[in-house]
Enzyme design. Structure first.
Site, mmCIF file in Angstrom:
data_model
loop_
_atom_site.group_PDB
_atom_site.id
_atom_site.type_symbol
_atom_site.label_atom_id
_atom_site.label_comp_id
_atom_site.label_asym_id
_atom_site.label_seq_id
_atom_site.Cartn_x
_atom_site.Cartn_y
_atom_site.Cartn_z
ATOM 1 N N HIS A 497 0.969 -1.223 -0.084
ATOM 2 C CA HIS A 497 0.169 0.083 0.043
ATOM 3 C C HIS A 497 0.980 1.143 0.001
ATOM 4 O O HIS A 497 0.322 2.497 -0.306
ATOM 5 C CB HIS A 497 -0.883 0.135 1.436
ATOM 6 N N ASP A 501 -2.415 2.329 -4.680
ATOM 7 C CA ASP A 501 -3.594 2.705 -4.107
ATOM 8 C C ASP A 501 -4.581 1.646 -4.077
ATOM 9 O O ASP A 501 -4.630 0.918 -5.183
ATOM 10 C CB ASP A 501 -3.949 3.923 -4.594
#
Length: 524
Positions: A497, A501
């Site tokens: 992450h 995204d």
């Protein structure tokens, strides 16, 4: 014509090495691949072989100097070449003639004079590999060996492999027993020359087979004699671990990388009490109070454990799951699999369909094929697919290099070939490195859903679950619903992450899903 000898790069993150010992002096005759000098880096101690045969005419750096990679450290010339003086460090301490002999380091393995023998060295099985464990000798002293005939088996943190003999001849010396972990470029055996002897195997198995009564703390003078590599010392420092607490199974009690990883897996980081305060266990202590025997982790299992913990610490994992209707693929495979195998000599499995869909999605969303390097994102030019293969003794990830350039048939052949050679220990060194995205298929064991751990330094991994028939609601163009039996499969994308995204991860999976559900490509 003189030949420069350079400081080698002992791994992709190594930028320098310290010359700890010159094994030859100016004027000495050297054979090609004969050990020339020893170096120490923060990952490995190693002997560096001569690149050519000739006369050592110049040594540019003395023992103790730290030198950058690719720097010329010596020169080898032809017979009759002028010999330069050896440089002397300004503050090099001198050893008095009266120094006691016991202060000199004892070699790990006794040397036998060689007459025309050829050294067999521990190969570098990938650019980041610095050592290997000898798991099995396939020949014994006195055996005749053919060139390229398997000589011994090794295990590294990336691959298990059989190592072939470099020449034909008689195996005259084995320098390390089964179980020893040896740095790359270290001589492990000799073919030809005078027959020697096999060094004694480490006493690791006996120690693991029965519980031992803890020994009293070593004296301070013993601590300086703990034998270990720079890599082991770095792991100990990073984990706040006193090396006196670790049992060494290498030659002369040397603590190997496997030893310290085993200790960490059993006791944790710096969890054991300081050695100086360790109480003695009286000899009369009841046997029931002693810990039950423990089976040490294999090298591959210890490395897998380390890599999984590292990945969880490095990457904030996010997972997203998509259910894909594989009915079109299932019907196509059932219709074509017999003819496909007859035409091409390879079985038609589901994996090349999945790999092709992954490649299509990665082309459209290259961030999923990227890596984070410091504060920068590296977008990889090629798509190198790692395909996890479950083995009886662990897990390995061979890589389909430049997968985006391969046809469907090329993918099918590469995947089948790599999996087969992984199971038979025939993979080449560069076939387990350089992946940019990984596929792992737990569906072959019938699982419904799994959340895989990222294979560093990849940014993402795709988990493949079991293919099952389900009752599914289908809606036609007029909006009418119907229940049908469809072949459905769950796919889970695990991604880092920090650089991917959630929206990009989902867009990637939607493209992947669309490619499989509307498959319209030739398969060859």
């Amino acid at each position: 014509m003189p030949t420069d000898v350079i400081m080698p790069q002992m791994g992709e993150s190594i930028v320098e090495g310290t010359i700890t010992k010159w094994l030859k002096k100016p004027g000495d005759r050297i054979e090609k691949d004969e050990p020339l000098f020893e170096i120490s880096t923060d990952k490995v101690d190693a002997e560096i072989p001569a690149p050519v045969a000739g006369i050592l005419t110049e040594i540019k750096f003395p023992e103790g100097d730290t030198v950058g990679i690719n720097t010329v450290v010596a020169v080898i010339g032809q017979a009759g070449s002028a010999v330069a003086a050896t440089p002397v460090p300004a503050a090099a301490p001198q050893v008095p003639q009266s120094a006691p002999q016991e202060q000199l380091a004892t070699p790990q393995v006794s040397q036998v004079p060689q007459v025309g023998g050829t050294n067999v060295v521990m190969p570098q099985m990938g650019e980041s590999i610095v050592e290997g464990t000898i798991t099995k000798w396939l020949k014994k002293l006195g055996d005749h060996v053919e060139k390229d005939e398997p000589l011994f088996e090794i295990s590294t943190d990336k691959v298990d492999a059989e190592i072939p003999a470099p020449v034909a001849g008689i195996l005259t010396e084995i320098k390390f027993p089964e179980g020893d972990t040896v740095g790359i470029n270290t001589v492990v055996a000799v073919i030809g020359g005078t027959v020697g002897s096999v060094p004694a195997a480490p006493v690791a198995s006996a120690a693991a087979a029965a519980p031992q009564v803890p020994q009293t703390a070593p004296q301070a003078s013993q601590v300086s004699r703990i034998r270990s590599s720079p890599l082991v010392r770095r792991i100990a420092k990073d984990n706040n671990l006193d090396l006196r607490q670790v049992a060494g199974t290498g030659s002369d009690g040397r603590i190997t990388k496997e030893d310290i990883l085993r200790h960490l897996s059993q006791h944790g980081s710096g969890s054991a009490a300081p050695v100086s305060s360790a109480p003695e266990v009286p000899q009369s202590a009841p046997q029931a109070q002693l810990a039950a025997p423990q089976v040490p982790m294999t090298r591959m299992r210890a490395i897998i454990a380390q890599r999984m913990v590292e990945s969880k610490q490095i990457s904030p994992h996010v997972h997203t799951v998509y259910k894909v209707d594989m009915t079109r693929i299932v019907r196509l495979r059932a219709r074509e699999k017999s003819g496909f195998e007859q035409r091409n000599g390879v079985k038609l499995t589901y994996m090349p369909f999945i790999a092709a869909a992954v490649i299509e999605a990665l082309r459209k969303f290259p961030i999923v094929n990227a890596s984070l390097e410091g504060s920068s994102i590296r977008y990889h030019r090629n798509i190198n697919l790692g395909i996890a293969v479950a083995l009886e003794w662990g897990l390995i990830v061979p890589v389909v290099q430049q997968a985006e350039e391969r046809s469907f048939l090329g993918l099918a052949r590469s995947i089948a070939d790599l999996a087969e050679r992984a199971r038979t220990k025939k993979l080449m060194p560069d076939e387990t490195t350089g992946s940019t995205f990984t596929l792992t298929n737990s569906g072959i064991f019938g699982d419904e859903f799994s959340a895989p751990i990222i294979n560093q330094p990849n940014a993402a991994i795709l988990g493949i679950s079991g293919l099952k028939k389900e009752a599914v609601v289908l809606t036609d163009a007029e909006g009418n619903d119907a229940i049908a039996i469809r072949s459905m499969q769950n796919f889970c994308l695990g991604f880092d992450h920090r650089i991917i995204d959630g929206a990009d991860g989902c867009r990637f999976m939607l493209e992947f899903k669309k490619t499989l559900e509307s498959w319209n490509r030739e398969i060859g």
